[in-house]
Design a protein around this motif. Sequence first.
Motif, mmCIF file in Angstrom:
data_model
loop_
_atom_site.group_PDB
_atom_site.id
_atom_site.type_symbol
_atom_site.label_atom_id
_atom_site.label_comp_id
_atom_site.label_asym_id
_atom_site.label_seq_id
_atom_site.Cartn_x
_atom_site.Cartn_y
_atom_site.Cartn_z
ATOM 1 N N PRO A 126 63.208 11.910 79.306
ATOM 2 C CA PRO A 126 63.735 11.903 80.676
ATOM 3 C C PRO A 126 62.711 12.410 81.679
ATOM 4 N N LYS A 127 62.396 11.571 82.642
ATOM 5 C CA LYS A 127 61.446 11.956 83.683
ATOM 6 C C LYS A 127 62.136 12.868 84.691
ATOM 7 N N VAL A 128 61.380 13.745 85.277
ATOM 8 C CA VAL A 128 61.909 14.596 86.336
ATOM 9 C C VAL A 128 62.225 13.725 87.543
ATOM 10 N N SER A 129 63.448 13.834 88.047
ATOM 11 C CA SER A 129 63.855 13.024 89.187
ATOM 12 C C SER A 129 62.952 13.299 90.383
ATOM 13 N N LYS A 130 62.679 12.253 91.146
ATOM 14 C CA LYS A 130 61.832 12.394 92.328
ATOM 15 C C LYS A 130 62.465 13.341 93.335
ATOM 16 N N LEU A 131 63.789 13.327 93.417
ATOM 17 C CA LEU A 131 64.477 14.222 94.335
ATOM 18 C C LEU A 131 64.418 15.665 93.862
ATOM 19 N N ALA A 132 64.357 15.874 92.540
ATOM 20 C CA ALA A 132 64.235 17.232 92.013
ATOM 21 C C ALA A 132 62.825 17.775 92.213
ATOM 22 N N ALA A 133 61.840 16.892 92.148
ATOM 23 C CA ALA A 133 60.453 17.333 92.282
ATOM 24 C C ALA A 133 60.009 17.462 93.732
ATOM 25 N N ASN A 134 60.793 16.920 94.660
ATOM 26 C CA ASN A 134 60.390 16.931 96.064
ATOM 27 C C ASN A 134 61.547 17.453 96.925
ATOM 28 N N PRO A 135 61.637 18.774 97.136
ATOM 29 C CA PRO A 135 62.745 19.342 97.920
ATOM 30 C C PRO A 135 62.820 18.793 99.346
ATOM 31 N N GLU A 136 61.669 18.491 99.953
ATOM 32 C CA GLU A 136 61.679 17.958 101.314
ATOM 33 C C GLU A 136 62.361 16.598 101.357
ATOM 34 N N LEU A 137 62.062 15.758 100.356
ATOM 35 C CA LEU A 137 62.700 14.444 100.270
ATOM 36 C C LEU A 137 64.200 14.593 100.043
ATOM 37 N N GLU A 139 66.079 17.029 100.921
ATOM 38 C CA GLU A 139 66.695 17.529 102.151
ATOM 39 C C GLU A 139 66.905 16.395 103.158
ATOM 40 N N GLN A 140 65.907 15.504 103.273
ATOM 41 C CA GLN A 140 66.034 14.363 104.177
ATOM 42 C C GLN A 140 67.181 13.458 103.744
ATOM 43 N N VAL A 141 67.263 13.183 102.453
ATOM 44 C CA VAL A 141 68.320 12.307 101.942
ATOM 45 C C VAL A 141 69.685 12.936 102.193
ATOM 46 N N GLY A 142 69.825 14.234 101.904
ATOM 47 C CA GLY A 142 71.090 14.919 102.131
ATOM 48 C C GLY A 142 71.491 14.921 103.602
ATOM 49 N N ARG A 143 70.518 15.094 104.490
ATOM 50 C CA ARG A 143 70.809 15.114 105.928
ATOM 51 C C ARG A 143 71.353 13.758 106.393
ATOM 52 N N LEU A 144 70.745 12.671 105.909
ATOM 53 C CA LEU A 144 71.183 11.345 106.328
ATOM 54 C C LEU A 144 72.507 10.955 105.676
ATOM 55 N N SER A 150 74.323 4.924 104.402
ATOM 56 C CA SER A 150 74.401 4.495 103.014
ATOM 57 C C SER A 150 73.052 4.745 102.327
ATOM 58 N N PRO A 151 73.046 4.884 100.997
ATOM 59 C CA PRO A 151 71.767 5.043 100.292
ATOM 60 C C PRO A 151 70.772 3.927 100.590
ATOM 61 N N GLN A 152 71.252 2.705 100.772
ATOM 62 C CA GLN A 152 70.343 1.598 101.076
ATOM 63 C C GLN A 152 69.716 1.779 102.454
ATOM 64 N N GLN A 153 70.508 2.233 103.427
ATOM 65 C CA GLN A 153 69.969 2.492 104.756
ATOM 66 C C GLN A 153 68.951 3.626 104.724
ATOM 67 N N ILE A 154 69.239 4.651 103.936
ATOM 68 C CA ILE A 154 68.314 5.792 103.825
ATOM 69 C C ILE A 154 66.989 5.341 103.224
ATOM 70 N N ALA A 155 67.059 4.548 102.144
ATOM 71 C CA ALA A 155 65.835 4.077 101.494
ATOM 72 C C ALA A 155 64.991 3.251 102.457
ATOM 73 N N ALA A 156 65.638 2.384 103.246
ATOM 74 C CA ALA A 156 64.894 1.561 104.205
ATOM 75 C C ALA A 156 64.287 2.428 105.310
ATOM 76 N N VAL A 170 62.108 6.731 98.328
ATOM 77 C CA VAL A 170 62.933 6.693 97.122
ATOM 78 C C VAL A 170 63.868 5.488 97.232
ATOM 79 N N SER A 171 64.193 4.887 96.115
ATOM 80 C CA SER A 171 65.073 3.719 96.129
ATOM 81 C C SER A 171 66.526 4.158 96.251
ATOM 82 N N HIS A 172 67.370 3.234 96.711
ATOM 83 C CA HIS A 172 68.793 3.569 96.852
ATOM 84 C C HIS A 172 69.440 3.790 95.494
ATOM 85 N N GLU A 173 68.917 3.146 94.439
ATOM 86 C CA GLU A 173 69.491 3.353 93.109
ATOM 87 C C GLU A 173 69.266 4.780 92.633
ATOM 88 N N VAL A 174 68.097 5.333 92.929
ATOM 89 C CA VAL A 174 67.828 6.725 92.541
ATOM 90 C C VAL A 174 68.781 7.670 93.275
#
Length: 404
Positions: A126-137, A139-144, A150-156, A170-174
């Motif tokens: 299991p790879k370390v999730s990109k969101l777990a390895a990058n707190p700034e990312l 935080e941005q995802v959580g804020r949006l 939607s996750p797709q809007q956030i990814a775009a 980060v992709s919307h699937e992640v």
Amino acid sequence: MILVEVLWVSVVRDRAGEVWRLWKEGFGQRGICRELGMSRESVVKVVGPAGGMVPAVRRRGPRALTLAEREEISRGLAAGEWLRQIARRLGRDVSVVSREINRNGGRRAYRAIEADQAAWQRARRPKVSKLAANPELAEQVGRLLKKRWSPQQIAAWLRCHYPEDPEMRVSHEVIYQSLYVQTKARLKEELTQYLRRKHRLRRPRAASARAANNAHGRGQIPDRVPLSARPPEAEDRAVPGHWEGDLILGSHGSAVATLAERHSRYVMLLALPHGKTAEAVRDALSASIHRLPRLLHHCLTAPDLWKSITWDQGKEMSQHTRFTIDTGIPVYFCPPGQPWLRGTNENTNGLIRDYLPKRTDLRPHTQTDLDTIAHELNTRPRHTLNWMTPSQALAQALGVATTP
């Protein structure tokens, strides 16, 4: 007791493929239970940990030892053969056979099935999730997400705002996996409340397709103009100014009128403090014609912004003839029981329900409150607009400055 538990887990694992097949076809948990004769608990054990997201099929690597080869190694060891003899018969390097035996207990303890199961388990990396390895990312995802993007809007949005920084994309699937999958949960569980659908499990699209739309009678509207008479330019969304409308209903007879512009998906919400009578809806629609230019901060005329309105068969539009005489805007009506012909408005109403849930009293929401909700929706990027916002799309089509 332990043996029973082991056997139960084995049965569930063996039937997991059938569970996921039915899940992808749109069956719910109860439907899967009926189809396969399994208990609800067994189905939950398969679907729950994955958050309803069908896991990727695991495949044995092309260079990995197969179960048949491991059985051949086990038989060779039992017959007292040298490792070189076993390797030669398998067509493998002797070091491959040697490492396989040593990592699985040595000559005396080696068992083919146990070694194969251990290999499958070791293959999980299991790879370390990109969101777990990058707190700034994260935080941005959580804020949006809290802004109901939607996750797709956030990814775009991340791709547009961080074109040179792949670590901030980060992709919307992640994002979905970080919300739903237990083993990959990296975002707070309460963030799921901001998703458009509040399901505890992610449902496949086929689940929605299984729900049939039933026709419903809502009374007759005199002198209604059929949708087939609407100008062709409205059908292909070539020009702005063609709107779709409906009512969102709440408790205690409360309602809010919604309008969605077909070209840009621009949204307007109209308060109905005096009820949902035909007179109240007519007055609210008439007032909206003069409000829209002010919302766009530009002086435009009604023909620029209002060319037609499409409605369903609701009696609240029974005064459409007087509305058209007063404003010059024709009203077209969908056939009964075919709301998908007003697809833009139907989809918009689903978004609005995040703010105005079903079975709640809508009367306390003032026009200012509704304008705030509409502003959030109109400044949210949309996939169908190539990630422009509805405000930007409408302003561009009308040749006016973008709404701030």
